[in-house]
Every structure is written in structure tokens, then in C-alpha cells.
Design a protein around this motif. Structure first.
Motif, PDB file in Angstrom:
ATOM      1  N   GLY A  32     -16.046 -35.002  -8.990  1.00 44.61           N
ATOM      2  CA  GLY A  32     -15.990 -34.847 -10.435  1.00 44.61           C
ATOM      3  C   GLY A  32     -14.563 -34.815 -10.939  1.00 44.61           C
ATOM      4  O   GLY A  32     -13.660 -35.380 -10.340  1.00 44.61           O
ATOM      5  N   ARG A  33     -14.357 -34.078 -12.047  1.00 41.94           N
ATOM      6  CA  ARG A  33     -13.024 -33.981 -12.640  1.00 41.94           C
ATOM      7  C   ARG A  33     -12.824 -32.590 -13.220  1.00 41.94           C
ATOM      8  O   ARG A  33     -13.778 -31.913 -13.620  1.00 41.94           O
ATOM      9  N   VAL A  34     -11.578 -32.168 -13.288  1.00 37.42           N
ATOM     10  CA  VAL A  34     -11.195 -30.903 -13.918  1.00 37.42           C
ATOM     11  C   VAL A  34     -10.631 -31.232 -15.294  1.00 37.42           C
ATOM     12  O   VAL A  34      -9.834 -32.152 -15.442  1.00 37.42           O
ATOM     13  N   PHE A  35     -11.057 -30.486 -16.323  1.00 36.05           N
ATOM     14  CA  PHE A  35     -10.564 -30.758 -17.668  1.00 36.05           C
ATOM     15  C   PHE A  35     -10.362 -29.449 -18.415  1.00 36.05           C
ATOM     16  O   PHE A  35     -10.898 -28.413 -18.034  1.00 36.05           O
ATOM     17  N   ASN A  36      -9.587 -29.503 -19.490  1.00 34.05           N
ATOM     18  CA  ASN A  36      -9.239 -28.283 -20.205  1.00 34.05           C
ATOM     19  C   ASN A  36     -10.239 -27.932 -21.292  1.00 34.05           C
ATOM     20  O   ASN A  36     -11.128 -27.128 -21.087  1.00 34.05           O
ATOM     21  N   ARG A  37     -10.123 -28.501 -22.461  1.00 27.16           N
ATOM     22  CA  ARG A  37     -10.936 -28.043 -23.592  1.00 27.16           C
ATOM     23  C   ARG A  37     -12.401 -28.411 -23.425  1.00 27.16           C
ATOM     24  O   ARG A  37     -12.740 -29.564 -23.185  1.00 27.16           O
ATOM     25  N   HIS A  38     -13.274 -27.419 -23.565  1.00 26.90           N
ATOM     26  CA  HIS A  38     -14.702 -27.683 -23.510  1.00 26.90           C
ATOM     27  C   HIS A  38     -15.266 -27.584 -24.923  1.00 26.90           C
ATOM     28  O   HIS A  38     -14.875 -26.704 -25.689  1.00 26.90           O
ATOM     29  N   PRO A  39     -16.188 -28.479 -25.294  1.00 26.23           N
ATOM     30  CA  PRO A  39     -16.693 -28.491 -26.684  1.00 26.23           C
ATOM     31  C   PRO A  39     -17.402 -27.210 -27.110  1.00 26.23           C
ATOM     32  O   PRO A  39     -17.555 -26.961 -28.301  1.00 26.23           O
ATOM     33  N   THR A  40     -17.855 -26.384 -26.156  1.00 27.83           N
ATOM     34  CA  THR A  40     -18.535 -25.143 -26.533  1.00 27.83           C
ATOM     35  C   THR A  40     -17.555 -24.047 -26.923  1.00 27.83           C
ATOM     36  O   THR A  40     -17.963 -22.990 -27.402  1.00 27.83           O
ATOM     37  N   VAL A  41     -16.253 -24.276 -26.710  1.00 33.66           N
ATOM     38  CA  VAL A  41     -15.234 -23.255 -26.995  1.00 33.66           C
ATOM     39  C   VAL A  41     -14.495 -23.620 -28.267  1.00 33.66           C
ATOM     40  O   VAL A  41     -13.990 -24.727 -28.402  1.00 33.66           O
ATOM     41  N   ARG A  42     -14.421 -22.684 -29.184  1.00 39.96           N
ATOM     42  CA  ARG A  42     -13.737 -22.926 -30.461  1.00 39.96           C
ATOM     43  C   ARG A  42     -12.680 -21.857 -30.711  1.00 39.96           C
ATOM     44  O   ARG A  42     -12.791 -20.733 -30.248  1.00 39.96           O
ATOM     45  N   LYS A  43     -11.666 -22.233 -31.453  1.00 40.76           N
ATOM     46  CA  LYS A  43     -10.616 -21.311 -31.889  1.00 40.76           C
ATOM     47  C   LYS A  43      -9.944 -20.593 -30.708  1.00 40.76           C
ATOM     48  O   LYS A  43      -9.649 -19.405 -30.759  1.00 40.76           O
ATOM     49  N   VAL A  44      -9.744 -21.322 -29.641  1.00 38.78           N
ATOM     50  CA  VAL A  44      -9.045 -20.802 -28.473  1.00 38.78           C
ATOM     51  C   VAL A  44      -7.924 -21.769 -28.135  1.00 38.78           C
ATOM     52  O   VAL A  44      -8.124 -22.976 -28.089  1.00 38.78           O
ATOM     53  N   LEU A  46      -5.397 -24.081 -26.179  1.00 36.24           N
ATOM     54  CA  LEU A  46      -5.609 -24.883 -24.988  1.00 36.24           C
ATOM     55  C   LEU A  46      -4.994 -24.198 -23.775  1.00 36.24           C
ATOM     56  O   LEU A  46      -3.958 -23.550 -23.854  1.00 36.24           O
ATOM     57  N   GLY A  47      -5.629 -24.371 -22.642  1.00 37.52           N
ATOM     58  CA  GLY A  47      -5.116 -23.799 -21.410  1.00 37.52           C
ATOM     59  C   GLY A  47      -6.012 -22.707 -20.889  1.00 37.52           C
ATOM     60  O   GLY A  47      -6.655 -21.989 -21.660  1.00 37.52           O
ATOM     61  N   PRO A  48      -6.103 -22.585 -19.569  1.00 39.15           N
ATOM     62  CA  PRO A  48      -7.006 -21.610 -18.964  1.00 39.15           C
ATOM     63  C   PRO A  48      -6.734 -20.179 -19.397  1.00 39.15           C
ATOM     64  O   PRO A  48      -5.585 -19.769 -19.571  1.00 39.15           O
ATOM     65  N   SER A  49      -7.808 -19.400 -19.545  1.00 35.37           N
ATOM     66  CA  SER A  49      -7.684 -17.994 -19.919  1.00 35.37           C
ATOM     67  C   SER A  49      -8.958 -17.277 -19.501  1.00 35.37           C
ATOM     68  O   SER A  49      -9.857 -17.858 -18.896  1.00 35.37           O
ATOM     69  N   ALA A  50      -9.039 -15.988 -19.857  1.00 37.81           N
ATOM     70  CA  ALA A  50     -10.230 -15.211 -19.551  1.00 37.81           C
ATOM     71  C   ALA A  50     -11.419 -15.608 -20.420  1.00 37.81           C
ATOM     72  O   ALA A  50     -12.536 -15.175 -20.159  1.00 37.81           O
ATOM     73  N   ARG A  51     -11.184 -16.418 -21.445  1.00 37.43           N
ATOM     74  CA  ARG A  51     -12.274 -16.899 -22.291  1.00 37.43           C
ATOM     75  C   ARG A  51     -12.974 -18.066 -21.598  1.00 37.43           C
ATOM     76  O   ARG A  51     -12.335 -19.058 -21.245  1.00 37.43           O
ATOM     77  N   LEU A  52     -14.257 -17.947 -21.364  1.00 35.70           N
ATOM     78  CA  LEU A  52     -15.003 -18.985 -20.687  1.00 35.70           C
ATOM     79  C   LEU A  52     -14.799 -20.330 -21.355  1.00 35.70           C
ATOM     80  O   LEU A  52     -14.952 -20.473 -22.573  1.00 35.70           O
ATOM     81  N   GLY A  53     -14.468 -21.337 -20.559  1.00 32.85           N
ATOM     82  CA  GLY A  53     -14.386 -22.700 -21.039  1.00 32.85           C
ATOM     83  C   GLY A  53     -13.086 -23.099 -21.681  1.00 32.85           C
ATOM     84  O   GLY A  53     -12.922 -24.248 -22.093  1.00 32.85           O
ATOM     85  N   SER A  54     -12.117 -22.184 -21.788  1.00 32.80           N
ATOM     86  CA  SER A  54     -10.870 -22.523 -22.482  1.00 32.80           C
ATOM     87  C   SER A  54      -9.944 -23.397 -21.645  1.00 32.80           C
ATOM     88  O   SER A  54      -8.967 -23.937 -22.155  1.00 32.80           O
TER      89      SER A  54
END
Length: 269
Positions: A32-44, A46-54
Motif C-alpha cells: 500500500g502507501r503511507v499518506f498524511n491528510r485523511h478526509p475524515t479529519v478536519r481542522k487539524v 498537517l502532519g502526524p499527531s495524537a489526533r487520529l488520521g492527522s
């Protein structure tokens, strides 16, 4: 009863007008592939964090997207290759701020108690992985609204390659640890695991574990937080999700902790 929301995703009906997203089977091969922004995450940001999917999410054809969750001193999940084989690598190193180090992937939806969950996967801990002064988790089941994790694969304190498959029983304000199956990794070698778990809140749950084709543990007893309610945010529920990666306390002097996963199949029987 299973319904679908307006976006066509399957859901569990938790109450009148209330639905819980339903987990679908994870099929992971590393292709597969690794990617950053997920469409289910808003107002976060960009970049990995403790917020799921960020950030640090994973997508593979034929499987639902897995959401990244990161804290402290981590390296986002990465894809590595050995010959023609690709696999997922997780790493934390303790050289950061905060009390926790986390590099994990989790499914978006939830399984529901009653039916058996089957989790098959290959896993490796490389040579030279750190030794912790505390036990830490490499795989977890999290109960929605409960005290977590209530099932997991846990590295032993003071070890780098010795683990236990465990469950936890909530009794009032305390939790009882139940060791189901011990296992010792050969450093740098892949091992095959098959875990079957049936969650029955308030009743006896069951768990069996096989490693490299041999049965290493069977367990029956109470697991998770009892007195479940059907509606989220009103106490513990019968819903739970699967997570894997590394979750541990921050230890600046303990070195780098790394684990690899491949060929994963997780779903209800």
C-alpha cells in the motif's frame, strides 16, 4: 441490526438516531502507501499527531484505510522492503517531550461483542531493539467507553523480545491482568500469530493464541468493562477496535524501539 450512513459506510445501530461506524476486515500485505491528510479529519494541522488520521495513515487496495495516531518521540509508520517483500515498520526513540511515545495504526470503525474476532499477522522485532523499564503494548483492543486496553500483546518489563498476550478484567476501580500466552521472539526473525477472541461483556469471554503453528494459550474469563450501555458517551459499550504498533512510556535513555508487521488479516468470524 446493520445500517449504512449517508456516505454509504456500514454502521451499528446503537439507539434511535445513533449509529456507531462498523469496522470492516483489515487485509494488509505491505503493498500500500503511507499518506498524511485523511478526509475524515478536519481542522487539524498537517502532519502526524495524537489526533487520529492527522498523518502517517495507511491505505491498501482491498482493505479499509488505517488511521495513524502518534505522540512523543516517534517515526511515522513506514514501508520497508527486503527482496520482493514489503512490510510496515514502527519506531519510537524516547528523545522527545511528553510522558508517552506512540506510533500506531487503528481501524476507523468498531467491531461488536458477540461474534469471534480472528487476528492473523506476521510480526518481527529486530535485533538491537530497546529494553524498557516498563511494559508496553504492540497490539491492543480498545473498548468504546471502557478502561483500556482490555486485550493486548504486551512487552515485558526489562525485556526486548519477550511478550505476553493478555486480557484485563475491570472490577470497580481496579483492573486485573490476565496473562493468556507467553512468547519469546527470536531477534530479527519473523513469527506467525493467530489470535481468536470472543468478547462477551459481563460474561465469560474467550481467547486462544497460536504462534508459528503451535497453540500457546487458551483463556476463559471476564474481560473489559462490564455494565455496557448500547449508546456511546453513556458508559462502556459492546463496541471495540483493533490497534497495532508501539505504545509506551517515554524513556529518553532506553534507546530505540522498533517492530515490524506484515500479512495481516483481522475480522469477524
Amino acid at each position: 441490526m446493520r445500517k449504512r450512513n449517508r456516505k454509504g459506510r456500514p454502521t451499528w445501530r446503537a439507539g434511535r438516531g445513533i449509529r456507531v461506524p462498523k469496522a470492516t476486515t483489515i487485509r494488509l500485505t505491505g503493498d500500500g502507501r503511507v499518506f498524511n491528510r485523511h478526509p475524515t479529519v478536519r481542522k487539524v494541522a498537517l502532519g502526524p499527531s495524537a489526533r487520529l488520521g492527522s498523518g502517517g495513515n495507511y491505505s491498501e487496495a482491498g482493505s479499509p484505510d488505517l488511521l495513524g495516531k502518534y505522540q512523543g518521540a516517534f517515526s511515522p509508520v513506514s514501508l520497508r522492503e527486503e527482496g520482493s517483500n514489503r512490510f510496515l515498520s514502527f519506531s519510537v526513540n524516547g528523545r522527545g517531550n511528553g510522558q508517552k511515545d506512540r506510533a500506531e495504526l487503528t481501524q476507523q470503525g468498531y467491531f461488536k461483542a458477540g461474534r469471534a474476532l480472528q487476528a492473523n499477522f506476521r510480526m518481527r522485532i529486530p535485533k538491537g531493539s530497546g529494553v524498557s523499564d516498563n511494559s508496553y503494548y504492540l497490539m491492543q483492543l480498545w473498548q468504546l467507553g471502557g478502561k483500556n486496553p482490555f486485550v493486548g500483546l504486551r512487552m515485558r518489563r526489562g525485556e526486548s523480545h519477550k511478550v505476553d498476550f493478555i486480557t484485563k478484567t475491570v472490577k470497580g476501580g481496579s483492573r486485573q491482568l490476565n496473562k493468556v500466552a507467553p512468547f519469546s521472539f527470536v531477534p530479527g526473525q519473523w513469527h506467525n500469530f493467530q489470535m481468536r477472541f470472543r468478547f462477551r461483556p459481563g460474561k465469560n469471554s474467550t481467547m486462544s493464541v497460536a504462534a508459528d503453528g503451535k497453540q500457546i494459550g487458551n483463556w476463559r474469563g471476564r474481560a473489559g468493562t462490564p455494565n455496557v450501555q448500547p449508546i456511546p458517551n453513556r458508559g462502556p459499550t459492546p463496541y471495540y477496535r483493533f490497534k497495532f504498533g508501539i505504545y509506551k512510556r517515554n524513556e529518553p535513555s532506553a534507546g530505540t524501539f522498533t517492530t515490524h508487521f506484515d500479512d495481516m488479516l483481522v475480522g469477524m468470524l
